[in-house]
Design a protein around this motif. Sequence first.
Motif, PDB file in Angstrom:
ATOM      1  N   ASN A  56       1.081  -1.178  -0.367  1.00 51.85           N
ATOM      2  CA  ASN A  56       0.117   0.268  -0.250  1.00 51.85           C
ATOM      3  C   ASN A  56       0.914   0.771   0.273  1.00 51.85           C
ATOM      4  OD1 ASN A  56      -2.623  -1.319  -0.399  1.00 51.85           O
ATOM      5  ND2 ASN A  56      -2.726  -1.573   1.928  1.00 51.85           N
ATOM      6  N   ASN A  57       1.917   1.130   0.835  1.00 49.32           N
ATOM      7  CA  ASN A  57       2.768   2.321   0.844  1.00 49.32           C
ATOM      8  C   ASN A  57       3.975   2.686  -0.272  1.00 49.32           C
ATOM      9  OD1 ASN A  57       1.431   2.694   3.310  1.00 49.32           O
ATOM     10  ND2 ASN A  57       3.065   1.952   3.867  1.00 49.32           N
ATOM     11  N   GLY A  58       4.230   1.598  -0.871  1.00 49.69           N
ATOM     12  CA  GLY A  58       5.116   1.885  -2.334  1.00 49.69           C
ATOM     13  C   GLY A  58       4.248   2.221  -3.395  1.00 49.69           C
ATOM     14  N   ILE A  59       2.933   1.955  -3.768  1.00 49.01           N
ATOM     15  CA  ILE A  59       2.325   1.772  -4.686  1.00 49.01           C
ATOM     16  C   ILE A  59       2.229   2.918  -4.888  1.00 49.01           C
ATOM     17  CG2 ILE A  59      -0.045   1.166  -5.780  1.00 49.01           C
ATOM     18  CD1 ILE A  59       0.423  -1.463  -5.005  1.00 49.01           C
ATOM     19  N   GLY A  60       1.490   4.306  -3.928  1.00 47.48           N
ATOM     20  CA  GLY A  60       1.606   5.333  -4.487  1.00 47.48           C
ATOM     21  C   GLY A  60       3.313   6.177  -5.086  1.00 47.48           C
ATOM     22  N   SER A  61       4.270   6.090  -4.464  1.00 47.61           N
ATOM     23  CA  SER A  61       4.996   6.349  -5.100  1.00 47.61           C
ATOM     24  C   SER A  61       5.453   5.891  -6.119  1.00 47.61           C
ATOM     25  CB  SER A  61       6.400   6.041  -3.863  1.00 47.61           C
ATOM     26  OG  SER A  61       5.994   6.394  -2.587  1.00 47.61           O
ATOM     27  N   MET A  62       5.308   4.317  -6.593  1.00 47.69           N
ATOM     28  CA  MET A  62       5.583   4.467  -7.724  1.00 47.69           C
ATOM     29  C   MET A  62       4.553   5.108  -8.772  1.00 47.69           C
ATOM     30  SD  MET A  62       7.849   2.533 -10.067  1.00 47.69           S
ATOM     31  CE  MET A  62       8.727   0.900 -10.233  1.00 47.69           C
ATOM     32  N   GLU A  63       3.089   5.008  -8.454  1.00 44.40           N
ATOM     33  CA  GLU A  63       2.379   5.778  -9.202  1.00 44.40           C
ATOM     34  C   GLU A  63       3.004   7.144  -9.599  1.00 44.40           C
ATOM     35  OE1 GLU A  63      -1.161   5.256  -7.922  1.00 44.40           O
ATOM     36  OE2 GLU A  63      -1.364   3.263  -8.016  1.00 44.40           O
ATOM     37  N   ALA A  64       3.460   8.158  -8.482  1.00 41.75           N
ATOM     38  CA  ALA A  64       4.310   9.051  -8.820  1.00 41.75           C
ATOM     39  C   ALA A  64       5.586   9.528 -10.178  1.00 41.75           C
ATOM     40  CB  ALA A  64       4.466   9.818  -7.286  1.00 41.75           C
ATOM     41  N   PHE A  65       6.710   8.337  -9.233  1.00 38.01           N
ATOM     42  CA  PHE A  65       7.720   8.135 -10.203  1.00 38.01           C
ATOM     43  C   PHE A  65       7.232   8.395 -11.928  1.00 38.01           C
ATOM     44  CE2 PHE A  65      11.176   5.963 -12.083  1.00 38.01           C
ATOM     45  CZ  PHE A  65      12.140   7.054 -11.179  1.00 38.01           C
ATOM     46  N   GLN A  66       6.021   7.005 -11.787  1.00 38.21           N
ATOM     47  CA  GLN A  66       5.656   7.062 -13.291  1.00 38.21           C
ATOM     48  C   GLN A  66       4.886   8.293 -14.152  1.00 38.21           C
ATOM     49  OE1 GLN A  66       2.872   4.170 -13.050  1.00 38.21           O
ATOM     50  NE2 GLN A  66       4.579   1.972 -13.268  1.00 38.21           N
ATOM     51  N   LYS A  67       4.613   8.871 -13.251  1.00 37.78           N
ATOM     52  CA  LYS A  67       3.784   9.933 -13.659  1.00 37.78           C
ATOM     53  C   LYS A  67       4.952  11.081 -14.209  1.00 37.78           C
ATOM     54  CE  LYS A  67      -0.278   9.532 -11.803  1.00 37.78           C
ATOM     55  NZ  LYS A  67      -1.517  10.501 -10.461  1.00 37.78           N
ATOM     56  N   LEU A  68       5.779  10.994 -13.170  1.00 30.42           N
ATOM     57  CA  LEU A  68       7.309  12.400 -13.507  1.00 30.42           C
ATOM     58  C   LEU A  68       7.652  11.892 -14.854  1.00 30.42           C
ATOM     59  CD1 LEU A  68       8.769  14.417 -12.750  1.00 30.42           C
ATOM     60  CD2 LEU A  68      10.014  12.517 -10.680  1.00 30.42           C
ATOM     61  N   LEU A  69       7.889  10.625 -15.500  1.00 32.34           N
ATOM     62  CA  LEU A  69       9.291  10.289 -15.603  1.00 32.34           C
ATOM     63  C   LEU A  69       8.082  10.076 -17.465  1.00 32.34           C
ATOM     64  CD1 LEU A  69      10.621   6.637 -15.194  1.00 32.34           C
ATOM     65  CD2 LEU A  69      11.573   9.022 -15.438  1.00 32.34           C
ATOM     66  N   PHE A  70       7.174  10.449 -17.546  1.00 34.63           N
ATOM     67  CA  PHE A  70       5.499  10.277 -17.972  1.00 34.63           C
ATOM     68  C   PHE A  70       6.029  11.866 -18.533  1.00 34.63           C
ATOM     69  CE2 PHE A  70       1.608  10.925 -20.598  1.00 34.63           C
ATOM     70  CZ  PHE A  70       1.814   9.963 -21.479  1.00 34.63           C
ATOM     71  N   SER A  71       5.710  12.933 -17.443  1.00 33.44           N
ATOM     72  CA  SER A  71       5.905  14.695 -17.919  1.00 33.44           C
ATOM     73  C   SER A  71       6.641  14.334 -18.635  1.00 33.44           C
ATOM     74  CB  SER A  71       5.146  15.386 -16.435  1.00 33.44           C
ATOM     75  OG  SER A  71       6.356  15.116 -15.928  1.00 33.44           O
ATOM     76  N   MET A  72       7.867  14.468 -18.101  1.00 32.39           N
ATOM     77  CA  MET A  72       9.250  14.379 -18.112  1.00 32.39           C
ATOM     78  C   MET A  72       9.321  13.670 -19.933  1.00 32.39           C
ATOM     79  SD  MET A  72      11.819  13.639 -15.171  1.00 32.39           S
ATOM     80  CE  MET A  72      13.273  13.449 -16.515  1.00 32.39           C
ATOM     81  N   ASN A  74       7.110  13.555 -22.120  1.00 31.43           N
ATOM     82  CA  ASN A  74       6.231  14.533 -22.856  1.00 31.43           C
ATOM     83  C   ASN A  74       6.474  15.561 -23.460  1.00 31.43           C
ATOM     84  OD1 ASN A  74       4.163  12.422 -23.768  1.00 31.43           O
ATOM     85  ND2 ASN A  74       3.200  13.359 -21.555  1.00 31.43           N
ATOM     86  N   GLN A  75       7.887  16.710 -22.599  1.00 31.21           N
ATOM     87  CA  GLN A  75       7.689  17.325 -22.554  1.00 31.21           C
ATOM     88  C   GLN A  75       9.448  17.413 -23.574  1.00 31.21           C
ATOM     89  OE1 GLN A  75       9.361  19.022 -18.137  1.00 31.21           O
ATOM     90  NE2 GLN A  75       7.352  19.309 -17.863  1.00 31.21           N
ATOM     91  N   TYR A  76       9.875  16.056 -22.991  1.00 26.53           N
ATOM     92  CA  TYR A  76      11.138  16.234 -23.827  1.00 26.53           C
ATOM     93  C   TYR A  76      10.342  16.407 -26.174  1.00 26.53           C
ATOM     94  CZ  TYR A  76      14.699  14.237 -26.428  1.00 26.53           C
ATOM     95  OH  TYR A  76      15.755  13.944 -27.372  1.00 26.53           O
ATOM     96  N   GLY A  77       9.467  15.486 -25.866  1.00 28.82           N
ATOM     97  CA  GLY A  77       9.070  15.355 -26.967  1.00 28.82           C
ATOM     98  C   GLY A  77       8.046  16.625 -27.415  1.00 28.82           C
ATOM     99  N   SER A  78       7.382  17.358 -26.958  1.00 26.58           N
ATOM    100  CA  SER A  78       6.832  19.035 -27.641  1.00 26.58           C
ATOM    101  C   SER A  78       8.176  19.276 -27.878  1.00 26.58           C
ATOM    102  CB  SER A  78       5.680  18.998 -26.518  1.00 26.58           C
ATOM    103  OG  SER A  78       7.187  19.696 -24.760  1.00 26.58           O
TER     104      SER A  78
END
Length: 84
Positions: A56-72, A74-78
Motif C-alpha cells: 500500500n505504501n509503495g504503490i503510490g510512490s511508484m505511480e508518482a514516479f511513473q507520472k514524473l517520467l511520463f511528463s518528462m 512529454n516535455q522532451y517530445g514537445s
Amino acid sequence: MNFRVDIEMTPEELRRALGLPDVASLQQEMIAKVREQMEAGAEGYDPLTLLKPYLNNGIGSMEAFQKLLFSMMNQYGSSKRDTD
C-alpha cells in the motif's frame, strides 16, 4: 546540439545516487514470511493479504514516479517537435 553522457555504475550505486532506500532486508523478511506460511500449509492462504501492508505504501510512490517520467518524456517530445 546533442550531448551524450555515459555513466557506468552498479544498480547499488544508482540506488544510492537517486536516494532510494535499501529494501534488501525488507525483501528477505517478506520472502521468509511467505515461505513460513507456505510451509505451514495454511488453508485459504492468500499471499496478497500478507504483502498488502507493504504494498500500500509503495504503490503510490511508484505511480508518482511513473507520472514524473511520463511528463518528462512529454516535455522532451514537445520541445523536440518545436525545434524541428
